[in-house]
Every structure is written in C-alpha cells, then in structure tokens.
Design a protein around this motif. Structure first.
Motif, mmCIF file in Angstrom:
data_model
loop_
_atom_site.group_PDB
_atom_site.id
_atom_site.type_symbol
_atom_site.label_atom_id
_atom_site.label_comp_id
_atom_site.label_asym_id
_atom_site.label_seq_id
_atom_site.Cartn_x
_atom_site.Cartn_y
_atom_site.Cartn_z
ATOM 1 N N LYS A 36 48.300 44.151 37.788
ATOM 2 C CA LYS A 36 47.380 43.551 38.747
ATOM 3 C C LYS A 36 46.247 42.879 37.989
ATOM 4 O O LYS A 36 45.680 43.469 37.065
ATOM 5 N N PRO B 294 42.465 40.654 38.163
ATOM 6 C CA PRO B 294 41.308 40.400 39.023
ATOM 7 C C PRO B 294 41.342 38.998 39.604
ATOM 8 O O PRO B 294 41.886 38.070 38.994
ATOM 9 N N LYS B 295 40.762 38.847 40.788
ATOM 10 C CA LYS B 295 40.723 37.536 41.453
ATOM 11 C C LYS B 295 39.440 36.810 41.053
ATOM 12 O O LYS B 295 38.509 36.676 41.837
ATOM 13 N N ILE B 296 39.415 36.379 39.795
ATOM 14 C CA ILE B 296 38.229 35.731 39.243
ATOM 15 C C ILE B 296 38.648 34.501 38.438
ATOM 16 O O ILE B 296 39.429 34.619 37.489
ATOM 17 N N ASP B 297 38.121 33.358 38.819
ATOM 18 C CA ASP B 297 38.346 32.120 38.073
ATOM 19 C C ASP B 297 37.197 31.974 37.076
ATOM 20 O O ASP B 297 36.055 31.722 37.449
ATOM 21 N N ASN C 71 40.759 43.814 31.130
ATOM 22 C CA ASN C 71 41.406 44.066 32.413
ATOM 23 C C ASN C 71 41.737 45.539 32.606
ATOM 24 O O ASN C 71 42.191 46.206 31.675
ATOM 25 N N SER D 169 44.497 46.762 34.489
ATOM 26 C CA SER D 169 45.671 46.161 35.129
ATOM 27 C C SER D 169 46.287 47.048 36.200
ATOM 28 O O SER D 169 47.145 46.601 36.958
ATOM 29 N N GLY E 191 43.519 46.124 39.073
ATOM 30 C CA GLY E 191 43.290 44.701 39.323
ATOM 31 C C GLY E 191 41.830 44.334 39.212
ATOM 32 O O GLY E 191 41.292 43.619 40.058
ATOM 33 N N THR F 238 31.278 45.357 48.481
ATOM 34 C CA THR F 238 31.111 43.912 48.371
ATOM 35 C C THR F 238 29.635 43.549 48.421
ATOM 36 O O THR F 238 28.853 44.163 49.149
ATOM 37 N N TYR G 56 36.495 43.285 40.962
ATOM 38 C CA TYR G 56 37.826 42.996 41.491
ATOM 39 C C TYR G 56 37.942 41.521 41.886
ATOM 40 O O TYR G 56 39.024 40.938 41.809
ATOM 41 N N SER G 57 36.842 40.957 42.329
ATOM 42 C CA SER G 57 36.831 39.544 42.679
ATOM 43 C C SER G 57 35.404 39.014 42.520
ATOM 44 O O SER G 57 34.431 39.779 42.598
ATOM 45 N N GLU H 221 33.379 35.074 43.351
ATOM 46 C CA GLU H 221 33.529 33.686 43.773
ATOM 47 C C GLU H 221 32.158 33.048 43.990
ATOM 48 O O GLU H 221 31.255 33.680 44.521
#
Length: 307
Positions: free
Chosen positions: A52, A54-57, A97, A99, A102, A244, A301-302, A304
């Motif tokens: 898994k 992370p949802k990170i750009d 990570n 993993s 995630g 969050t 985890y994320s 944005e």
C-alpha cells in the motif's frame, strides 16, 4: 441359462462402472472445491500482502531532514529527485513508506542540523508551486487549501512523563525580493502565520497577531511586528488514531477543520493585514524537543494542496 448368466455379468459390469464413475465424480468435485478454496485463500493472502502506498503527489514538495549537507545546512531534496525518495540513502531513515498501512512516515529527533532561527530539527515537506523553485508562492487573496489524513505513530516523553510536542502543519510567510530589500533583510524569511501542533494527544493551533494593530505598509514586514496569540485547542482528542486536518485560506480568512466536524475560524484585522505576505504550506514532523533520546514518528496517509 448361459444367456441369463451373460446378462447378469453385463448388468454387474454396468453397475460397477456406475459406482466407479460416481465415486470418481465425487472425488473430482471435492478436488475442485479444495482447489477453489485454496485459490481463494491464496488470493486473500496476496491481497493482505499487497503493498500500500500513501496518496501523496510529491511533485510540488521539497523535504528537509535533520542531516547536514556539504555546506553544513539541513539536507533538502526537491522535485524531481524527491519522487525517488525510497531509493535515497539519506532520506530512508527520515522519510519512508509504511507499506502495510499505506502511509509516508516522517521521523525526527534532535540533531545539530537545524534551519535558521530555530533550535529544533525537522523532517518536513515544504510546498513548491513551481517544482524546484522557492520564489513562487501565494497570498491569502489568491487562497488555498491543504488537507491531510495522518496519525502520530510514536513519540517520546519528557522527564515529567508528558509526550513531546510536534508541529504537523504550517503556513509560513515569505518576503518577496522587493520586500526583503525594502527592510534591509538578508533573506526572504517571514514569520509562520499558522502552526498546528500534536500536543499530548490533542490538536493545538497557534497564529500570529500584530503587536500594534495600527501598523501599515512596510511596518508589517518586520518579524518583530508580530507576536503569538494565546493558542486554541480543539476539543476532541486524536491520540494515536488516524485523523484529518484541513486548512482553508481566503482573503482575510483562515479556517482549520478537524475530522470534518470541528472548526476554528480566524477572520479579523490580523489575518487581513497578513495579506501583505506571500505564503507556502508545510506538513510533516517539526519536532519540538532537544531532550536526549527524544524522537517522533508521524504518518501521513494522504496530503493534498489546491489553489
């Protein structure tokens, strides 16, 4: 008589064949069921072992870690190199990570490598609207939003048994080159308008306020013109659970949202006059202790950002 015996033999053969075929069919069905069951278990195991991420750009972030570079300053990695952070030997200890969960983990502990005007160490991301460039930033009039899902994984305690504090999000001010020159500064650093702390299991917010509300123009650019407010604690306790955080900024207004159900709104003359500064978001682990053996690990985890 021979005909009857012959018929009996044929019937016996047919019956025996039926029994054998039926037994084979049942065994075959059982084997198929066993294979299907095994296949499902194997798929489940593979699913559980699935990596898994992370949802990170990271294409618009640089990172600072508590390690010195060749010039004796904190080591930084910008885009595009940061995208390959998993293979960077210096980053591996401080940004890596998890993993199984995630998440992207930021680890920090006291070192001699600190940024200017602070005694604390950090493993922290700094927003770059233009990858690799610190000079393009945003104002409150232009606005922006930062939202993250995170958790405190682990943090040390002080001599009184209290958990050490960690800054997990920031809005940092920045002087333009013209502003810097106008007040005779040697760098573009300006105060942080917002600091969000993980503080003993709760979320605490600190902002900047003017010492003189009548100040205008270049007076607002001096760091000594700004002081700290009394701070605000959200009611809910996050502890070591996932939560969050969202920061929304617009002209003369700043809103901090915890878990989509608790809000803190700043909309006053201090925020309005802060509009003179450019800004950038920060997120990660800005560790607030110099105690020997102290440390913290923060999981994201994320993350944005929008403008």
């Amino acid at each position: 008589m021979l005909l009857i015996k012959s018929k009996i033999k044929v019937l016996s053969f047919v019956f025996l064949s039926f029994v054998i075929l039926n037994s084979y069919s049942q065994n075959n069905d059982n084997n198929v069921k066993e294979l299907n069951s095994k296949s499902k278990k194997d798929k489940k195991k593979k699913k559980n072992k699935k990596v898994k991420l992370p949802k990170i750009d990271l294409s618009h972030w640089k990172v600072t870690i508590p390690v010195s570079n060749e010039e004796g300053k904190p080591y930084e990695v910008e885009p595009p190199e940061i995208l390959d952070y998993a293979n960077n030997e210096k980053l591996k200890t401080y940004m890596y990570n998890d993993s199984t969960k995630g998440a992207l983990v930021f680890y920090a502990h006291p070192t001699s490598s600190t940024t200017k005007n602070t005694k604390f160490s950090r493993s922290e991301l700094r927003e770059q609207m233009v990858p690799g460039d610190n000079n393009t930033n945003w104002t409150f009039e232009q606005g922006g939003t930062m939202k993250g899902k995170l958790a405190m994984e682990e943090v040390s305690r002080d001599s009184d048994g209290k958990y050490h504090r960690v800054i997990i999000m920031q809005i940092h001010g920045r002087l333009t080159n013209e502003q810097r020159d106008a007040i005779g500064e040697d760098d573009n650093n300006a105060p942080p308008m917002l600091k969000i702390y993980w503080d003993k299991g709760k979320i605490r917010v600190k902002t900047k306020v003017l010492k003189n509300l009548s100040a205008t123009g270049n007076e607002l650019l001096y760091e000594e013109s700004w002081g700290n407010d009394e701070g605000f604690n959200f009611e809910q306790e996050v502890g070591f659970r996932k939560f969050t955080l969202e920061v929304q900024v617009s002209d003369g207004k700043m809103v901090i949202i915890l878990n989509n159900n608790e809000f803190k709104v700043y909309e006053d003359i201090n925020i309005k006059k802060w509009g003179i500064f450019e800004n950038y978001f920060k997120a990660g682990n800005y560790f607030q202790s110099r105690d020997e053996g102290s440390f913290a690990r923060v999981k994201y985890y994320s993350l944005e950002v929008k403008h």
